[in-house]
Each structure stands twice: as C-alpha cells, then as structure tokens.
Scaffold this motif. Structure first.
Motif, PDB file in Angstrom:
ATOM      1  N   VAL A  46      -2.734   7.426  -5.151  1.00 28.14           N
ATOM      2  CA  VAL A  46      -1.536   7.439  -4.307  1.00 28.14           C
ATOM      3  C   VAL A  46      -1.903   7.099  -2.863  1.00 28.14           C
ATOM      4  O   VAL A  46      -1.201   6.329  -2.181  1.00 28.14           O
ATOM      5  CB  VAL A  46      -0.842   8.808  -4.389  1.00 28.14           C
ATOM      6  CG1 VAL A  46       0.266   8.918  -3.344  1.00 28.14           C
ATOM      7  CG2 VAL A  46      -0.267   9.029  -5.784  1.00 28.14           C
ATOM      8  N   VAL A  47      -3.013   7.642  -2.390  1.00 31.57           N
ATOM      9  CA  VAL A  47      -3.436   7.364  -1.013  1.00 31.57           C
ATOM     10  C   VAL A  47      -3.820   5.898  -0.852  1.00 31.57           C
ATOM     11  O   VAL A  47      -3.419   5.233   0.111  1.00 31.57           O
ATOM     12  CB  VAL A  47      -4.622   8.280  -0.638  1.00 31.57           C
ATOM     13  CG1 VAL A  47      -5.189   7.883   0.727  1.00 31.57           C
ATOM     14  CG2 VAL A  47      -4.174   9.733  -0.622  1.00 31.57           C
TER      15      VAL A  47
ATOM     16  N   ASN B  70      -2.859   3.439  -2.599  1.00 37.18           N
ATOM     17  CA  ASN B  70      -1.729   2.544  -2.855  1.00 37.18           C
ATOM     18  C   ASN B  70      -0.883   2.291  -1.615  1.00 37.18           C
ATOM     19  O   ASN B  70      -0.042   1.394  -1.605  1.00 37.18           O
ATOM     20  CB  ASN B  70      -0.849   3.131  -3.970  1.00 37.18           C
ATOM     21  CG  ASN B  70       0.086   2.112  -4.577  1.00 37.18           C
ATOM     22  OD1 ASN B  70      -0.262   0.948  -4.748  1.00 37.18           O
ATOM     23  ND2 ASN B  70       1.296   2.542  -4.897  1.00 37.18           N
ATOM     24  N   ARG B  71      -1.113   3.073  -0.579  1.00 31.50           N
ATOM     25  CA  ARG B  71      -0.375   2.861   0.667  1.00 31.50           C
ATOM     26  C   ARG B  71      -0.992   1.699   1.441  1.00 31.50           C
ATOM     27  O   ARG B  71      -2.108   1.258   1.163  1.00 31.50           O
ATOM     28  CB  ARG B  71      -0.409   4.136   1.533  1.00 31.50           C
ATOM     29  CG  ARG B  71       0.259   5.325   0.873  1.00 31.50           C
ATOM     30  CD  ARG B  71       0.088   6.557   1.736  1.00 31.50           C
ATOM     31  NE  ARG B  71       0.732   7.716   1.151  1.00 31.50           N
ATOM     32  CZ  ARG B  71       2.007   8.039   1.339  1.00 31.50           C
ATOM     33  NH1 ARG B  71       2.768   7.295   2.119  1.00 31.50           N
ATOM     34  NH2 ARG B  71       2.528   9.111   0.775  1.00 31.50           N
ATOM     35  N   ARG B  72      -0.263   1.228   2.419  1.00 32.49           N
ATOM     36  CA  ARG B  72      -0.752   0.135   3.254  1.00 32.49           C
ATOM     37  C   ARG B  72      -1.695   0.710   4.312  1.00 32.49           C
ATOM     38  O   ARG B  72      -1.267   1.246   5.333  1.00 32.49           O
ATOM     39  CB  ARG B  72       0.408  -0.595   3.921  1.00 32.49           C
ATOM     40  CG  ARG B  72       1.320  -1.319   2.920  1.00 32.49           C
ATOM     41  CD  ARG B  72       2.450  -2.041   3.628  1.00 32.49           C
ATOM     42  NE  ARG B  72       3.309  -2.738   2.666  1.00 32.49           N
ATOM     43  CZ  ARG B  72       4.392  -3.437   3.025  1.00 32.49           C
ATOM     44  NH1 ARG B  72       4.752  -3.505   4.310  1.00 32.49           N
ATOM     45  NH2 ARG B  72       5.115  -4.039   2.096  1.00 32.49           N
ATOM     46  N   LEU B  73      -2.967   0.623   4.038  1.00 28.38           N
ATOM     47  CA  LEU B  73      -3.984   1.156   4.934  1.00 28.38           C
ATOM     48  C   LEU B  73      -4.853   0.022   5.447  1.00 28.38           C
ATOM     49  O   LEU B  73      -4.985  -1.021   4.805  1.00 28.38           O
ATOM     50  CB  LEU B  73      -4.858   2.189   4.207  1.00 28.38           C
ATOM     51  CG  LEU B  73      -4.150   3.406   3.598  1.00 28.38           C
ATOM     52  CD1 LEU B  73      -5.162   4.241   2.826  1.00 28.38           C
ATOM     53  CD2 LEU B  73      -3.491   4.237   4.687  1.00 28.38           C
TER      54      LEU B  73
ATOM     55  N   VAL C 209      -8.228  -1.391   3.182  1.00 27.04           N
ATOM     56  CA  VAL C 209      -7.968  -0.701   1.925  1.00 27.04           C
ATOM     57  C   VAL C 209      -8.994  -1.091   0.870  1.00 27.04           C
ATOM     58  O   VAL C 209      -9.372  -0.278   0.022  1.00 27.04           O
ATOM     59  CB  VAL C 209      -6.534  -1.007   1.447  1.00 27.04           C
ATOM     60  CG1 VAL C 209      -6.361  -2.483   1.131  1.00 27.04           C
ATOM     61  CG2 VAL C 209      -6.183  -0.164   0.240  1.00 27.04           C
TER      62      VAL C 209
ATOM     63  N   GLN D 238       0.853   0.509  -9.322  1.00 23.56           N
ATOM     64  CA  GLN D 238       1.297  -0.808  -8.888  1.00 23.56           C
ATOM     65  C   GLN D 238       2.184  -1.492  -9.922  1.00 23.56           C
ATOM     66  O   GLN D 238       2.806  -2.512  -9.622  1.00 23.56           O
ATOM     67  CB  GLN D 238       0.084  -1.681  -8.574  1.00 23.56           C
ATOM     68  CG  GLN D 238      -0.698  -1.191  -7.361  1.00 23.56           C
ATOM     69  CD  GLN D 238      -1.917  -2.038  -7.059  1.00 23.56           C
ATOM     70  OE1 GLN D 238      -2.349  -2.850  -7.879  1.00 23.56           O
ATOM     71  NE2 GLN D 238      -2.489  -1.845  -5.882  1.00 23.56           N
TER      72      GLN D 238
ATOM     73  N   GLU E  65      12.252   3.110  -7.345  1.00 26.09           N
ATOM     74  CA  GLU E  65      11.958   4.025  -6.245  1.00 26.09           C
ATOM     75  C   GLU E  65      12.923   3.810  -5.082  1.00 26.09           C
ATOM     76  O   GLU E  65      13.388   4.779  -4.458  1.00 26.09           O
ATOM     77  CB  GLU E  65      10.510   3.830  -5.794  1.00 26.09           C
ATOM     78  CG  GLU E  65       9.484   4.160  -6.879  1.00 26.09           C
ATOM     79  CD  GLU E  65       8.070   3.924  -6.419  1.00 26.09           C
ATOM     80  OE1 GLU E  65       7.888   3.228  -5.386  1.00 26.09           O
ATOM     81  OE2 GLU E  65       7.134   4.427  -7.079  1.00 26.09           O
TER      82      GLU E  65
ATOM     83  N   ARG F 228      10.752  11.837  -0.805  1.00 26.12           N
ATOM     84  CA  ARG F 228       9.567  11.132  -1.296  1.00 26.12           C
ATOM     85  C   ARG F 228       8.933  11.893  -2.465  1.00 26.12           C
ATOM     86  O   ARG F 228       8.495  11.294  -3.449  1.00 26.12           O
ATOM     87  CB  ARG F 228       8.560  10.961  -0.159  1.00 26.12           C
ATOM     88  CG  ARG F 228       7.363  10.082  -0.519  1.00 26.12           C
ATOM     89  CD  ARG F 228       6.435   9.947   0.675  1.00 26.12           C
ATOM     90  NE  ARG F 228       7.109   9.297   1.783  1.00 26.12           N
ATOM     91  CZ  ARG F 228       7.163   7.973   1.951  1.00 26.12           C
ATOM     92  NH1 ARG F 228       6.600   7.169   1.055  1.00 26.12           N
ATOM     93  NH2 ARG F 228       7.773   7.455   3.005  1.00 26.12           N
TER      94      ARG F 228
ATOM     95  N   THR G 276       8.149   8.132 -10.386  1.00 20.84           N
ATOM     96  CA  THR G 276       6.814   7.544 -10.494  1.00 20.84           C
ATOM     97  C   THR G 276       6.012   8.160 -11.634  1.00 20.84           C
ATOM     98  O   THR G 276       5.441   7.438 -12.462  1.00 20.84           O
ATOM     99  CB  THR G 276       6.056   7.712  -9.167  1.00 20.84           C
ATOM    100  OG1 THR G 276       6.844   7.169  -8.102  1.00 20.84           O
ATOM    101  CG2 THR G 276       4.721   6.999  -9.227  1.00 20.84           C
TER     102      THR G 276
END
Length: 311
Positions: A94-95, A97-100, A103, A180, A187, A197, A205
């Motif tokens: 989950v972490v 999968n975020r926009r980091l 990444v 993904q 969602e 969320r 999810t």
C-alpha cells in the motif's frame, strides 16, 4: 489468409505431457511410495539389517510427547507469523503503491532481503542477535538496557519471528501487483459517495485482492509449518545445523524430524513422522480452502452469477 484449426493427433498430447509425467513419477510419486514403505520398517539409513515392523512407528508417534509438543509449537509459530507476514506485505504494498519519489529504489530496498539465500540470512541474523557483539544489544546498551541472550530460551522464538518478517518483501511484490489491478473506477466511485479512505480500502480494495491474500495465506501456512533451516542455523549453539543444540522454543516439527533422521538414524520413524505431517498439512489446506468460500471474491464467479440471473 488464415489457417484452419487442425486437430493434433493423440501422440502430440502425450509428447508434451510425457516429460512432466516422467518427472512426476520419478521425482514425486516414487519417492513418496518409497518413504511410506520405509516408514513401515526399522531402517537406520545404512545398515542392511532392517526388518518390517508394520505400523509400529505410527503407534509410537502418536504416543511421542516430544513430537506432539513440536507440532503444537509449529502451529503456534504459524498462527503468529502468517498474519504478520501477510499484513506486513500488504502494508508495504500500500505504501509503495502511492506516488513517492524514487519509488523504484524503495521497491528494491524492500524486496532485496527476500532474495538473500536462507543460509546467509540465518547466519547474518545470528550475528545481529549475538549477545556480546550483536548490533541489537549494542543499540540496547545505548539506552542503558543490559545485554539480552536472544538465541536461547525463551527469546529465541521471538528472534526467529523477526528473522522471518525480514523477508516480507517477496510477498509485497505480489500484493503490489494485485493492488495495481484493482479498477480505479470502483475506488473513485466510493469516494464520490462519501466513503473514507479506510472504508474504500476495507470494502473495495481488500475484497478485490482477496484471492491474492488467500494465496499468500495458503503458501505462508505451508511454508511456516515446514520451517527447518532457519531455526537450525539461527539458534544452534555449535554454529552448524545441529538439531540437538536448538533451544526448546525453536524445536519445531521438522527440526524433530531432522533429529530422528540424521542424529538418531531412525529413518523408519522419521518417514512415519513425515507422512503424518503430510496428512496434517493436507487436511489444514482443505479446511482453509473450504473456509475461503465465505470471504474470497472471484470476479469470474460474479460474472457467471449475473449471466445466470439474466437468462
């Protein structure tokens, strides 16, 4: 110009299936049958002087307190490690999968421990948990906590759990692929309806990736029940795979089997232990498969139900 479908002869089917069938018979079926036959003898692994004892090994096993204690210890370990591993893998996914930023680097960092060989991993963590020179006790010493003997009873059990959780990156990759694959439209629709969320994650999810979670649970249960190398190398006092020096808290069922085979040279009794363990794992897998029907969501089944309702 399109070629018409031509029916291949039966020999083509057997030509493709033949290598797998030969491998299954020689590498799986024949060893299993041989192991069962050995379990009916008092074979010691080397001496030609062995005799047929029937089901005496199985009778002895059901009255063996050490074997049952090892089995219960293994089940307890599985109950603890599987939920933690699945939750850890899903949380990391989950972490990631975020926009980091960077990444790809974070994915590599989290996944890298899972590709380290088991032997190297166990030896490395043995050094980390060393009472005199380990980094864990060095950190504890900074805050004034005296050194802890991590690799003896009862703390050896917790050290092994930490070792196993270090490799959750492998499961993270599978969970990330599942996340993904969740339709983003579902969602977004839930958020438009006012769902938080956490509500979206729990009710949208997680059900969508429930087959992957179930796969992780099944493989995790089977793998943790068969754990052997890690407790042997992490907590053995001699530094080698010596079952006799493993602390009691880490004497799992396969460690007990290892001792029967390679320490006590009781190949017949050890084979009986393995066959009983095979039945236990098979039964547990069947129970999990049946229980999964109430919480696993398969989109294919849902489509089939909708088609049946419209007819």
């Amino acid at each position: 110009m399109t070629r018409k479908w031509t029916r291949y002869p039966k020999r083509a089917f057997y030509a493709f299936v033949g290598p797998w069938a030969v491998g299954f018979v020689l590498l799986t079926a024949a060893p299993m049958v041989y192991g069962f036959l050995v379990s009916l003898t008092n074979f010691d692994g080397s001496s030609p002087l062995w005799r047929w004892v029937g089901f005496r090994n199985y009778v002895e096993l059901f009255s063996d307190g050490d074997a049952w204690a090892a089995l219960l210890r293994t089940v307890l370990f599985t109950i603890i490690i599987v939920p933690l591993s699945v939750a850890g893998s899903l949380g990391l996914a989950v972490v990631i999968n975020r926009r980091l930023r960077a990444v790809g680097l974070w994915r590599t960092v989290f996944f890298l421990p899972s590709v380290v060989p088991v032997v190297a991993m166990a030896i490395m963590w043995k050094l980390v948990f060393n009472k005199d020179a380990g980094i864990v006790n060095a950190i504890l010493g900074v805050v004034g906590i005296p050194p802890v003997s991590w690799l003896v009873d009862p703390t050896a059990f917790y050290a092994l759990i930490v070792l196993m959780l270090w490799g959750v990156g492998g499961g993270m990759i599978i969970m990330l692929a599942a996340l993904q694959g969740v339709p983003i439209e579902l969602e977004e629709a839930a958020r438009v309806d006012g769902a938080s969320r956490w509500t979206v994650f729990r009710h949208v999810t997680v059900p969508m990736i429930s087959p992957v979670i179930f796969f992780a649970v099944i493989t995790g249960v089977i793998g943790s029940l068969q754990i052997l190398v890690q407790p042997l190398l992490l907590t053995s006092a001699s530094g080698i795979a010596a079952a006799g020096t493993v602390p009691n808290s880490n004497r799992f069922y396969m460690v007990q089997v290892y001792q029967e085979f390679f320490v006590d040279n009781r190949f017949g009794y050890g084979s009986a232990m393995l066959w009983v363990f095979f039945v236990v794992i098979l039964a547990l897998t069947v129970v999990l498969m049946r229980a999964s029907r109430s919480w696993i969501y398969y989109e294919v089944d849902a489509d089939a139900e909708r088609e049946g309702a419209t007819r």
